[in-house]
Design a protein around this motif. Structure first.
Motif, short mmCIF file in Angstrom:
data_model
loop_
_atom_site.label_atom_id
_atom_site.label_comp_id
_atom_site.label_asym_id
_atom_site.label_seq_id
_atom_site.Cartn_x
_atom_site.Cartn_y
_atom_site.Cartn_z
N SER A 1 65.76 37.40 97.78
CA SER A 1 65.91 35.86 97.81
C SER A 1 65.22 35.25 96.57
O SER A 1 64.21 35.22 96.55
CB SER A 1 65.26 35.57 99.19
N GLY A 2 65.92 34.29 95.94
CA GLY A 2 65.47 33.81 94.89
C GLY A 2 65.19 32.36 94.84
O GLY A 2 64.92 31.94 95.79
N LYS A 3 65.43 31.91 93.67
CA LYS A 3 64.88 30.32 93.50
C LYS A 3 65.85 29.34 94.30
O LYS A 3 67.03 29.45 94.52
CB LYS A 3 64.96 29.75 92.05
N ASN A 4 65.10 28.34 95.07
CA ASN A 4 65.79 27.20 96.11
C ASN A 4 66.53 27.98 97.00
O ASN A 4 67.88 27.70 97.15
CB ASN A 4 66.65 26.37 95.13
N SER A 5 66.16 29.05 97.62
CA SER A 5 66.60 29.67 98.66
C SER A 5 66.07 29.91 100.06
O SER A 5 64.75 29.74 99.89
CB SER A 5 67.16 31.14 98.14
N ARG A 6 66.64 30.05 100.87
CA ARG A 6 66.10 29.93 102.25
C ARG A 6 66.59 31.15 103.10
O ARG A 6 67.83 31.32 103.24
CB ARG A 6 66.36 28.41 102.93
N LEU A 7 65.61 31.67 103.89
CA LEU A 7 65.76 32.76 104.70
C LEU A 7 65.97 32.54 106.20
O LEU A 7 64.92 32.28 106.66
CB LEU A 7 65.17 33.94 104.34
N ILE A 8 66.94 32.81 106.80
CA ILE A 8 67.01 32.63 108.46
C ILE A 8 67.16 34.09 109.02
O ILE A 8 68.26 34.38 108.71
CB ILE A 8 68.15 31.48 109.01
N ILE A 9 66.40 34.41 110.09
CA ILE A 9 66.25 35.98 110.63
C ILE A 9 66.48 35.70 112.05
O ILE A 9 65.87 35.11 112.50
CB ILE A 9 65.23 36.79 109.98
N ALA A 10 67.65 36.27 112.70
CA ALA A 10 67.66 36.18 114.05
C ALA A 10 67.73 37.83 114.77
O ALA A 10 68.29 38.51 114.08
CB ALA A 10 69.02 35.42 114.58
N GLY A 11 66.99 37.91 115.82
CA GLY A 11 66.96 39.11 116.42
C GLY A 11 66.67 39.23 117.96
O GLY A 11 66.04 38.10 118.58
N ASP A 12 66.70 40.21 118.64
CA ASP A 12 66.80 40.32 120.08
C ASP A 12 65.96 41.51 120.29
O ASP A 12 66.05 42.58 120.71
CB ASP A 12 67.99 40.38 120.81
#
Length: 372
Positions: free
Chosen positions: A148-159
């Motif tokens: 994940s680089g510059k001006n990036s966003r990470l969304i993680i979903a799990g159960d």
């Protein structure tokens, strides 16, 4: 698109607030299926790409063979991207036109990623969404942190709930723990009360029932089960949990606390107890144990009341729900009696719950972040 989706629970409101808060570079949303994890995450992500906030949406979702339970790679499955595209359309059905999704794919604004082939990649000006992270290896998820680089966003979903109940290795809980105290990260936990998809609550209850029916019974539990089947042949008995030795270890002598719990299908308690208690009295006579019956429901208060040495303290319970791989009990009034001296009361409750569902129990007192 996101504006047209209204939160239907406090948990969904928290998720929406996290997604729209630019202070969080990483958002982890964890909870059972049907709680809106994918819906809110994808709606936000597509809005963000469509309005130019991010250049591209990267979607990583494992494709698992339902027969072999093996994850398919992009090299092995030529319709990999089509499967993920259909999944996005299914999730956003009613909120986004299929043509909108197709156009975003054809223009390169949505890219499907196989999380196991990341070497040499970096993602700048992108929003990255990892769904069903419980089916990924933790190393693959953490590799995306690196990419994940510059001006990036990470969304993680799990159960983690389903994985824990299924006795399977749980990478989503590991990732959740990694994110809990991470700077610029927000963890949102959703529970059974946040389920809005029709039929999902029944599915969770049936999963719990399946898990309980699959338990291997001890000799003492078999004895109770055999007696119950003879005394109450018309009662649908799910399982028996015996814990007399644990009572002795904890030095619990309260007459209220049974030696064993008989779990029955909802609506069957009366059949097992019998008129004037004749059936359950017969079971106790046969087994020389104090026995209590409880119906399997998604409201766990009755289950806690059935084994807690001080059943009246359950009136102080505001909510009981899954959070990560724990069953969290939130109290509306501070109560030392709920936990007990040296924690013996809650330790007994946790022992029984763990025997049944393989999850721990954590108590949160009013105005406290974390107390157990």
């Amino acid at each position: 698109m996101l504006e047209s989706i209204k939160p239907m629970s406090k948990g969904q409101e928290e998720l929406l607030n996290a997604l729209t808060n630019s202070n969080y570079n990483i958002i982890g949303v964890f909870g059972p299926t049907g709680t809106g994890k994918s819906l809110f995450s994808l709606a936000y992500s597509i809005d963000a790409v469509s309005t130019g906030k991010f250049r591209k949406l990267i979607v990583a979702k494992p494709i698992v063979d339902v027969v072999t339970q093996e994850e398919l790679t992009r090299k092995e499955y030529d319709k990999y991207e089509d499967m993920v595209k259909d999944y996005i359309k299914d999730v956003l059905g009613g909120f986004a036109e299929e043509k909108t999704i197709d156009d975003l794919f054809s223009s390169g604004k949505i890219e499907v990623l196989d999380s196991r082939y990341l070497r040499g990649r970096s993602f700048n000006d992108s929003i990255i969404f990892l769904d069903d992270v419980q089916l990924m290896k933790p190393e693959s998820v953490l590799e995306l942190f690196i990419r994940s680089g510059k001006n990036s966003r990470l969304i993680i979903a799990g159960d983690p709930v389903f994985q824990t109940l299924s006795n399977e290795a749980d990478s989503s809980e590991i990732i959740r723990e990694v994110l809990l105290n991470e700077k610029d990260a927000k963890v949102v936990d959703l529970g059974i009360k946040d389920i809005v998809r029709a039929g999902t609550k029944r599915g969770i209850r049936l999963l719990l029932e399946y898990k309980l029916r699959s338990r291997k019974l001890s000799e003492a539990e078999k004895k109770v089960m055999d007696s119950a089947k003879i005394r109450a042949p018309d009662a649908d008995i799910i399982t028996v949990v015996e814990f007399s030795e644990e009572k002795k270890k904890l030095n619990i002598t309260s007459e209220h606390v049974p030696d064993a719990l008989i779990v029955v299908k909802e609506g069957n308690a009366g059949r097992l107890i019998g008129k004037s208690g004749e059936r359950i009295n017969g079971i106790e006579s046969d087994t020389k144990m104090k026995v209590r019956v409880v119906e399997l429901k998604l409201d766990f208060k009755d289950m806690i009341r059935a084994v807690h040495p001080l059943p009246w303290v359950v009136k102080h319970v505001e909510d009981v729900d899954f959070q990560g791989n724990e069953l969290v009990v939130r109290l509306k009034k501070e109560s030392g009696g709920f936990i007990g001296q040296k924690g013996v009361n809650i330790r007994l409750v946790e022992y029984v719950i763990k025997q049944m569902f393989n999850v721990g129990v954590r108590v949160i007192q009013p105005n406290e972040e974390n107390q157990s």
